[in-house]
Design a protein around this motif. Structure first.
Motif, PDB file in Angstrom:
ATOM      1  N   TRP A  49       0.847  -1.195   0.000  1.00 22.18           N
ATOM      2  CA  TRP A  49       0.000   0.000   0.000  1.00 22.18           C
ATOM      3  C   TRP A  49       0.889   1.253   0.000  1.00 22.18           C
ATOM      4  O   TRP A  49       1.264   1.759   1.050  1.00 22.18           O
ATOM      5  N   GLY A  50       1.279   1.635  -1.206  1.00 23.79           N
ATOM      6  CA  GLY A  50       2.173   2.779  -1.299  1.00 23.79           C
ATOM      7  C   GLY A  50       2.544   3.017  -2.744  1.00 23.79           C
ATOM      8  O   GLY A  50       1.945   2.456  -3.660  1.00 23.79           O
ATOM      9  N   VAL A  51       3.552   3.856  -2.927  1.00 29.70           N
ATOM     10  CA  VAL A  51       4.024   4.163  -4.270  1.00 29.70           C
ATOM     11  C   VAL A  51       5.066   3.117  -4.661  1.00 29.70           C
ATOM     12  O   VAL A  51       6.040   2.903  -3.941  1.00 29.70           O
ATOM     13  N   LYS A  52       4.853   2.475  -5.784  1.00 26.36           N
ATOM     14  CA  LYS A  52       5.780   1.449  -6.233  1.00 26.36           C
ATOM     15  C   LYS A  52       7.124   2.061  -6.616  1.00 26.36           C
ATOM     16  O   LYS A  52       7.187   3.120  -7.238  1.00 26.36           O
ATOM     17  N   VAL A  53       8.158   1.368  -6.221  1.00 28.67           N
ATOM     18  CA  VAL A  53       9.489   1.822  -6.597  1.00 28.67           C
ATOM     19  C   VAL A  53       9.663   1.609  -8.103  1.00 28.67           C
ATOM     20  O   VAL A  53       9.363   0.524  -8.612  1.00 28.67           O
ATOM     21  N   PRO A  54      10.110   2.626  -8.814  1.00 27.38           N
ATOM     22  CA  PRO A  54      10.251   2.492 -10.266  1.00 27.38           C
ATOM     23  C   PRO A  54      11.236   1.382 -10.615  1.00 27.38           C
ATOM     24  O   PRO A  54      12.341   1.339 -10.081  1.00 27.38           O
ATOM     25  N   GLY A  55      10.806   0.476 -11.474  1.00 25.68           N
ATOM     26  CA  GLY A  55      11.687  -0.590 -11.929  1.00 25.68           C
ATOM     27  C   GLY A  55      11.734  -1.786 -11.004  1.00 25.68           C
ATOM     28  O   GLY A  55      12.424  -2.756 -11.297  1.00 25.68           O
TER      29      GLY A  55
END
Length: 518
Positions: free
Chosen positions: A216-222
RNA sequence: GGCGGGGUAGCUCAGCUGGUCAGAGCGGCGGAAUCAUAAUCCGUAGGUCGCCGGUUCGAUCCCGGCCCCCGCUACCA
């Protein structure tokens, strides 16, 4: 007005895993007063508030209540929006970290930090306290009476092992110290900066900035297995709202860096250490100031559900009125320090300062004009020394107010204003215009004019604190809407004589004890 | 344990670099006034300025020691 200076001010974003409480209200009110003050003083203000909706605590609260995190957010966030509306806050934007624009910004700043070489993958294992959202070394924990392992705050911890991205915070120690050195007002009150500085001097460890144990949060890019640590996400809201990652946008260029982040003293470190480090890494200017306000205590006790002294801001507003509530907190509590409140204190303050001192002064002078002078603001004769003294004091208010506002001393602004109210009452009693009605009508007119002028300046300066009541007061003096800016204060600016005034009516009702209030 | 901030009238607190520094607001008490939202104005609070020493012609404000409170931080276990 194209060249108005700009002023970007924010509150911290609230964590909506429960309904808003008085602390949220306090921060919103104070920041709103600052925003309104600056607008009236000729600044192009951007005032931001919002909610910080990610993180494991949201997930857990949701689970406990048999909701999805999304459902929890949809249930609670509207309460925060309603609160700022109810408190008459003039925020220009309300940011939610679940918004798409915010995910974009968070990913943007992450990529910049990564490109700068400040993010690396590592492994984190340790005792994690969900409630503190922090890891502790084994020797920081202990076993409590129930043989549960708990952290330094006494909260339960569990052993967690996960792959994690780290931010090279250790590389920023000197840069941060330089920042504090160059800008001694970067954190106010000053004591807070001293604490922060001492902390940084003690050495900085790299910061774990991602989690894999929940999503539940912002996905880490890549690397979609990871979500960003909630503080990376949360702090970024301040630049999301001005258009980041589009640093060439008009909005971003206009408003960043922020002039002021108003926060609670519990999150100073995040704002004064982590945040500037993130920004430096990403090549973004750091904000100009972080102001840490204190906590509010109910009769000296911290609010807590178990003690049962939690005060609902809506109930307080209902009981006393929004303007009265705003005035109380901003006048009674030196901004930056902890404060106490109680029913008696609120009642005393609003009755003494508002109903008796200001409200009644307006009422007694205005009814005299209405009844004895046909409701027309009299033209003054030559000013006596007493007249000049009161006018000079009124004229000096704006100077003192600006001075106090330079360091966010909101209570000092109100002190300066109410010193004039007190002086105006002394003046009024001393000049006794009711006795002059027959003996010297010309003089009576002058006294009433001078009184009205003092009230006009008080009313204009009260606007940031009590928007509705101050407007009503200015209406009673027939002050045109376009003439309520601070530019209309001070020497040489005077209320127009000969104006017909509306029928006066009390602006601040006296609070009388009823049955069930807050 | 270290660093920082505090302990001043019943309550909340001002008092910058030592000599009207013993103060303000609220409360309480007494008085005046009666235009006004029973509001206003004036007077009054005899408080060891945490405790003990010291420096000084003189310290609430300087120095040393001690007690207590709070914040940040560390560590022991």
């Amino acid at each position: 007005m194209a060249d108005k200076p700009r002023y970007y001010v924010t509150t911290a974003i609230a964590y909506p895993n429960g309904p808003p409480h008085i602390g949220h209200a306090y921060e919103a009110i104070a920041t709103d007063a600052i925003a309104r003050f600056m607008r009236l003083d000729g600044y192009d203000v951007l005032f931001l508030t919002g909610t910080d909706e990610h993180g494991i605590k949201m997930l857990q609260t949701a689970t406990k209540e048999k909701l999805s995190p999304q459902q929890l957010v949809e249930r609670n966030v509207p309460l925060f929006m309603k609160m700022v509306e109810r408190l008459n806050c003039s925020n220009d934007d309300f940011i939610r970290t679940t918004e798409e624009r915010h995910h974009r910004a968070s990913i943007g700043i992450w990529q910049r930090m990564e490109a700068a070489g400040d993010i690396y993958v590592g492994k984190y294992s340790g005792w994690y306290s969900v409630r503190d959202e922090a890891y502790y070394d084994e020797d920081e924990t202990r076993l409590n009476e129930q043989s549960e392992r708990v952290g330094p705050q006494g909260t339960p911890v569990e052993w967690v092992e996960e792959e994690s991205y780290f931010f090279r915070l250790s590389a920023y120690q000197q840069k941060l110290l330089d920042l504090y050195e160059r800008h001694p007002d970067f954190v106010l009150p000053k004591e807070r900066l001293n604490e922060v500085s001492a902390f940084v001097k003690g050495g900085l460890q790299d910061l774990s900035i991602s989690r894999t144990t929940f999503d539940w949060g912002v996905k880490v890019p890549g690397n979609a297995k990871h979500v960003m640590y909630v503080w990376v996400d949360a702090l970024t809201n301040y630049i999301t709202a001005v258009g980041y990652p589009d640093v060439d946008s008009a909005q971003f260029r206009r408003y960043w860096p922020a002039d002021l982040h108003v926060i609670g003293k519990d999150i100073v470190r995040f704002h004064a250490v982590y945040w500037p480090a993130f920004l430096m890494s990403a090549g973004i200017e750091v904000p100009r100031r972080v102001f840490s306000h204190g906590f509010l205590f109910n009769r000296g006790e911290k609010m807590s559900k178990s003690v049962g002294n939690v005060v609902d801001p809506f109930a307080l507003a209902d009981a006393f009125g929004v303007d009265q509530m705003r005035y109380f907190f901003l006048r009674e509590v030196p901004f930056g320090q902890d404060g106490n409140y109680s029913l008696e204190a609120i009642v005393n303050r609003i009755n003494a300062d508002l109903a008796n001192d200001l409200g009644n002064l307006a009422q007694r002078s205005l009814t005299m004009i209405a009844r004895q002078l046909d409701g027309v603001l009299p033209k003054p004769g030559a000013f006596s020394d007493a007249d000049k003294a009161l006018l000079a004091m009124a004229d000096s208010m704006i100077v003192k107010a600006r001075e106090a506002m330079r360091t966010q001393q909101l209570h000092q602004v109100l002190n300066a204003v109410w010193a004039v109210v007190a002086e105006a009452n002394r003046y009024f009693a001393g000049e006794a215009p009711w006795a002059l009605a027959k003996s010297d009508p010309g003089r009576q007119g002058t006294v009433l004019y001078v009184t009205a002028e003092a009230i006009r300046q008080v009313g204009i300066l009260a606007q940031p604190f009590m928007p509705t009541a101050a407007a009503k007061l200015l209406d009673l003096l027939a002050v045109p809407l376009a003439e309520r800016q601070f530019a209309m204060l001070g020497q040489g600016r005077r209320i127009a004589a000969g104006t017909a005034l509306p029928a006066p009516s009390p602006v601040f009702p006296r609070y009388v004890e009823s049955e069930g209030s807050a």
